[in-house]
Design an enzyme around this catalytic site. Structure first.
Site, PDB file in Angstrom:
ATOM      1  N   ARG A   1     -10.361  -9.489   1.995  1.00 30.01           N
ATOM      2  CA  ARG A   1     -10.704 -10.583   2.065  1.00 30.01           C
ATOM      3  C   ARG A   1     -11.713 -11.077   3.467  1.00 30.01           C
ATOM      4  NH1 ARG A   1      -9.590 -10.162  -2.049  1.00 30.01           N
ATOM      5  NH2 ARG A   1      -8.095 -11.542  -3.350  1.00 30.01           N
TER       6      ARG A   1
ATOM      7  N   GLN B   1     -16.465 -17.311  -2.506  1.00 29.05           N
ATOM      8  CA  GLN B   1     -16.745 -16.656  -3.877  1.00 29.05           C
ATOM      9  C   GLN B   1     -17.483 -17.925  -4.438  1.00 29.05           C
ATOM     10  OE1 GLN B   1     -15.101 -12.833  -2.131  1.00 29.05           O
ATOM     11  NE2 GLN B   1     -14.871 -13.522  -3.873  1.00 29.05           N
TER      12      GLN B   1
ATOM     13  N   HIS C   1     -18.345  -9.320  -5.397  1.00 29.37           N
ATOM     14  CA  HIS C   1     -16.323  -8.394  -5.859  1.00 29.37           C
ATOM     15  C   HIS C   1     -15.843  -7.772  -6.245  1.00 29.37           C
ATOM     16  CE1 HIS C   1     -12.439 -10.350  -4.547  1.00 29.37           C
ATOM     17  NE2 HIS C   1     -12.146  -8.972  -4.417  1.00 29.37           N
TER      18      HIS C   1
ATOM     19  N   ASN D   1      -4.518  -3.472  -9.185  1.00 30.11           N
ATOM     20  CA  ASN D   1      -6.378  -2.678  -8.749  1.00 30.11           C
ATOM     21  C   ASN D   1      -5.972  -2.150  -7.836  1.00 30.11           C
ATOM     22  OD1 ASN D   1      -6.208  -5.318  -7.547  1.00 30.11           O
ATOM     23  ND2 ASN D   1      -7.487  -6.029  -8.956  1.00 30.11           N
TER      24      ASN D   1
HETATM   25  P1  NAD Z   1       0.648  -5.249  -0.153  1.00 30.06           P
HETATM   26  O1  NAD Z   1       1.436  -6.703  -0.310  1.00 30.06           O
HETATM   27  O2  NAD Z   1       1.130  -4.419  -1.034  1.00 30.06           O
HETATM   28  O3  NAD Z   1       0.215  -4.894   1.575  1.00 30.06           O
HETATM   29  C1  NAD Z   1      -0.222  -6.070   2.104  1.00 30.06           C
HETATM   30  C2  NAD Z   1      -0.068  -5.425   3.695  1.00 30.06           C
HETATM   31  O4  NAD Z   1      -0.164  -6.242   4.330  1.00 30.06           O
HETATM   32  C3  NAD Z   1       1.986  -5.307   3.847  1.00 30.06           C
HETATM   33  O5  NAD Z   1       2.363  -4.034   3.937  1.00 30.06           O
HETATM   34  C4  NAD Z   1       2.085  -6.431   4.302  1.00 30.06           C
HETATM   35  O6  NAD Z   1       2.892  -6.018   5.764  1.00 30.06           O
HETATM   36  C5  NAD Z   1       1.028  -5.901   5.565  1.00 30.06           C
HETATM   37  N1  NAD Z   1       0.476  -7.410   6.228  1.00 30.06           N
HETATM   38  C6  NAD Z   1       1.130  -8.398   5.957  1.00 30.06           C
HETATM   39  N2  NAD Z   1       0.161  -9.283   6.847  1.00 30.06           N
HETATM   40  C7  NAD Z   1      -0.079  -8.489   8.075  1.00 30.06           C
HETATM   41  C8  NAD Z   1      -0.124  -9.198   9.427  1.00 30.06           C
HETATM   42  N3  NAD Z   1      -0.071 -10.406   9.946  1.00 30.06           N
HETATM   43  N4  NAD Z   1      -0.258  -7.750  10.154  1.00 30.06           N
HETATM   44  C9  NAD Z   1      -0.370  -6.295   9.664  1.00 30.06           C
HETATM   45  N5  NAD Z   1      -0.057  -6.164   8.195  1.00 30.06           N
HETATM   46  C10 NAD Z   1      -0.423  -6.833   7.665  1.00 30.06           C
HETATM   47  O7  NAD Z   1      -1.436  -5.448  -1.219  1.00 30.06           O
HETATM   48  P2  NAD Z   1      -2.454  -4.808  -1.630  1.00 30.06           P
HETATM   49  O8  NAD Z   1      -2.026  -4.986  -3.098  1.00 30.06           O
HETATM   50  O9  NAD Z   1      -2.073  -3.778  -0.728  1.00 30.06           O
HETATM   51  O10 NAD Z   1      -3.376  -5.917  -1.737  1.00 30.06           O
HETATM   52  C11 NAD Z   1      -3.426  -6.621  -0.163  1.00 30.06           C
HETATM   53  C12 NAD Z   1      -5.035  -7.562  -0.027  1.00 30.06           C
HETATM   54  O11 NAD Z   1      -5.907  -6.920  -0.639  1.00 30.06           O
HETATM   55  C13 NAD Z   1      -4.560  -8.622  -0.954  1.00 30.06           C
HETATM   56  O12 NAD Z   1      -3.806  -9.390  -0.534  1.00 30.06           O
HETATM   57  C14 NAD Z   1      -5.956  -8.890  -0.823  1.00 30.06           C
HETATM   58  O13 NAD Z   1      -6.395  -9.526  -0.295  1.00 30.06           O
HETATM   59  C15 NAD Z   1      -6.654  -7.967  -1.428  1.00 30.06           C
HETATM   60  N6  NAD Z   1      -7.470  -6.857  -2.358  1.00 30.06           N
HETATM   61  C16 NAD Z   1      -8.590  -6.984  -2.661  1.00 30.06           C
HETATM   62  C17 NAD Z   1      -8.901  -6.303  -3.800  1.00 30.06           C
HETATM   63  C18 NAD Z   1     -10.150  -6.831  -4.025  1.00 30.06           C
HETATM   64  O14 NAD Z   1     -10.979  -6.663  -5.933  1.00 30.06           O
HETATM   65  N7  NAD Z   1     -11.541  -6.012  -2.888  1.00 30.06           N
HETATM   66  C19 NAD Z   1      -8.309  -6.532  -4.878  1.00 30.06           C
HETATM   67  C20 NAD Z   1      -6.551  -6.230  -4.574  1.00 30.06           C
HETATM   68  C21 NAD Z   1      -6.595  -6.658  -3.285  1.00 30.06           C
END
Ligand code: NAD
Length: 400
Positions: free
Chosen positions: A285, A314, A333, A147
């Site tokens: 988050r 949540q 959400h 997603n």
């Molecule tokens: P991803 O793993 O592709 O990307 C996460 C990125 O965050 C990575 O590039 C990582 O290096 C970076 N990161 C981690 N810790 C960090 C820090 N301390 N400082 C800077 N960068 C940091 O994941 P994604 O698919 O892009 O998803 C990211 C997040 O989005 C998920 O973990 C989830 O919490 C959230 N999400 C929300 C929904 C929603 O419905 N609202 C859906 C999917 C994901």
């Protein structure tokens, strides 16, 4: 025979749908980086059906029961006598979605003596105490990429909604009004603004790509720097800290996972570096932000707007300040659980279960914890520890 407990959100108030707004549900052939979509041996649902609610059962019942397993599906996850706690003692697999998270705290993991795997149907496994799971050698897996693009669309929508003052203007139209000045006194163009993403992973990079045609200046920070080729293609400015990024950005969007390194990264102190009138978009988050500091920044006018769909805990209690603070564009959400996205993560969950039961390896990119340590996407994007503290407050939710 294994017992699988799936904690899913409630059905619609008027009952499980019998018809849908559209006849089909188009899907991409492949994800932008070439990763293939989930490929279970079969699925027992029609893409486009509501799968994430209790009656949708993620389309898993036929498959699991035909293979001799027991599937318990419930939305009851918080407070005294919740069904999840009653079913934990002999559950082998727990499945839940971040939209309605089953907080798998150390206490729950300790009670679940038979637990082998926790699956996030979606992305973001912060609702599980990853440290406790690792210590018990429990596998944690999520459906990476399922997603990400859906969320990026929500980020773009929320950015435009705030900057252009769409939501108050829509309310004025609905309420029979026509005061143009009231609509536009807080309305700007996104064009020429500076937009920065905290993290440029799957979602963050997609947001950058989607926003490029708006004629904005694009900035990012991430603990993994993007390849030079992408930085040049999108004319990106890299920052090594939130402070340096937020000092120059008109719009900041948070797209990193929640883990001990990122918890409350936006707080009263870090907000001081944001430009007056900045917009903050958070679909990552809720706990990345100090909720009271965000509300105070909107009240004082330091932030011009805040939008997103993620809260902590949540469901959010009625008195959560983000429900009532000014200039917000919050939704429950939802961004990653469009019907389109549900089809992908339900199929991905099935793929993970097939691998587990057939003794085949789960794709590395789906793994968060395996073999007692962060693995796969977990090793890349999370840090060791636990971010579930305070989740017991979810029990305070009362529907309005
Ligand atoms: P991803 O793993 O592709 O990307 C996460 C990125 O965050 C990575 O590039 C990582 O290096 C970076 N990161 C981690 N810790 C960090 C820090 N301390 N400082 C800077 N960068 C940091 O994941 P994604 O698919 O892009 O998803 C990211 C997040 O989005 C998920 O973990 C989830 O919490 C959230 N999400 C929300 C929904 C929603 O419905 N609202 C859906 C999917 C994901």
């Amino acid at each position: 025979m294994a017992k699988i407990v799936a904690v899913l959100y409630d059905d619609p108030i008027d009952g499980y749908p019998t018809t849908y707004a559209r006849n089909d549900c188009p899907q991409p052939e492949v994800y932008p980086d070439g990763q293939t979509l989930p490929n279970p041996k079969a699925i027992d649902f029609e893409p486009g059906q509501l799968l994430g609610s209790v009656s949708g059962e993620l389309g898993l019942r036929k498959y699991l029961e035909e293979n001799g397993h027991e599937l318990v599906v419930t939305s009851s996850k918080d407070g005294p006598n919740n069904v999840l706690d009653q079913e934990l003692h002999d559950a082998e697999i727990i499945i839940s979605q971040p939209f309605w998270p089953a907080y798998m705290t150390a206490e729950r993991i300790a009670k679940a003596k038979n637990l082998k795997m926790i699956v996030t149907a979606g992305i973001g496994s912060d609702h599980t105490d990853l440290q406790a799971a690792a210590e018990r050698d429990i596998t944690v897996a999520e459906v990476t990429y399922s997603n990400s693009n859906a969320v990026a669309e929500h980020v773009v929508m929320s950015t435009l909604a705030l900057v252009r003052n769409f939501i108050p203007s829509h309310d004025i139209a609905r309420n029979g009004g026509w005061n143009i000045a009231d609509c536009v006194s807080r309305s700007y163009d996104l064009e020429a603004m500076t937009v920065g993403t905290v993290a440029a992973g799957r979602i963050g990079l997609r947001v950058l790509r989607l926003l490029k045609p708006f004629g904005v200046k694009l900035h990012y920070m991430d603990r993994h720097r993007l390849p030079k080729k992408i930085e040049q293609e999108l004319d990106l400015t890299y920052h090594s800290s939130l402070e340096s990024l937020s000092k120059v950005c008109d719009v900041v969007t948070l797209n990193c996972p929640l883990h001990p390194e990122t918890e409350h990264m936006v707080n009263a102190e870090s907000l001081k570096h944001f430009k007056r009138g900045a917009y903050l978009i958070n679909t990552a988050r809720g706990k990345l932000c100090d909720k009271d500091a965000i509300a105070a920044a909107l009240e004082s006018g330091h932030l011009a707007g805040y939008a997103g769909d993620v809260w902590f805990p949540q469901p959010a209690p009625q008195d959560h300040p983000w429900r009532s603070m000014p200039h917000h564009g919050m939704t429950p959400h939802i961004s990653g659980t469009s019907l389109s996205a549900q089809a992908r993560y339900a199929a991905g969950t099935r793929e993970i279960l097939e691998c587990y039961f057939e003794g085949r390896p789960i794709r590395d990119e789906y793994l968060v914890v395996q073999g007692g340590a962060l693995a796969g996407v977990g090793a890349h994007s999370y840090s060791n520890g636990n971010a579930t503290s305070g989740s017991e407050d979810a029990a305070n939710f009362q529907p309005a």
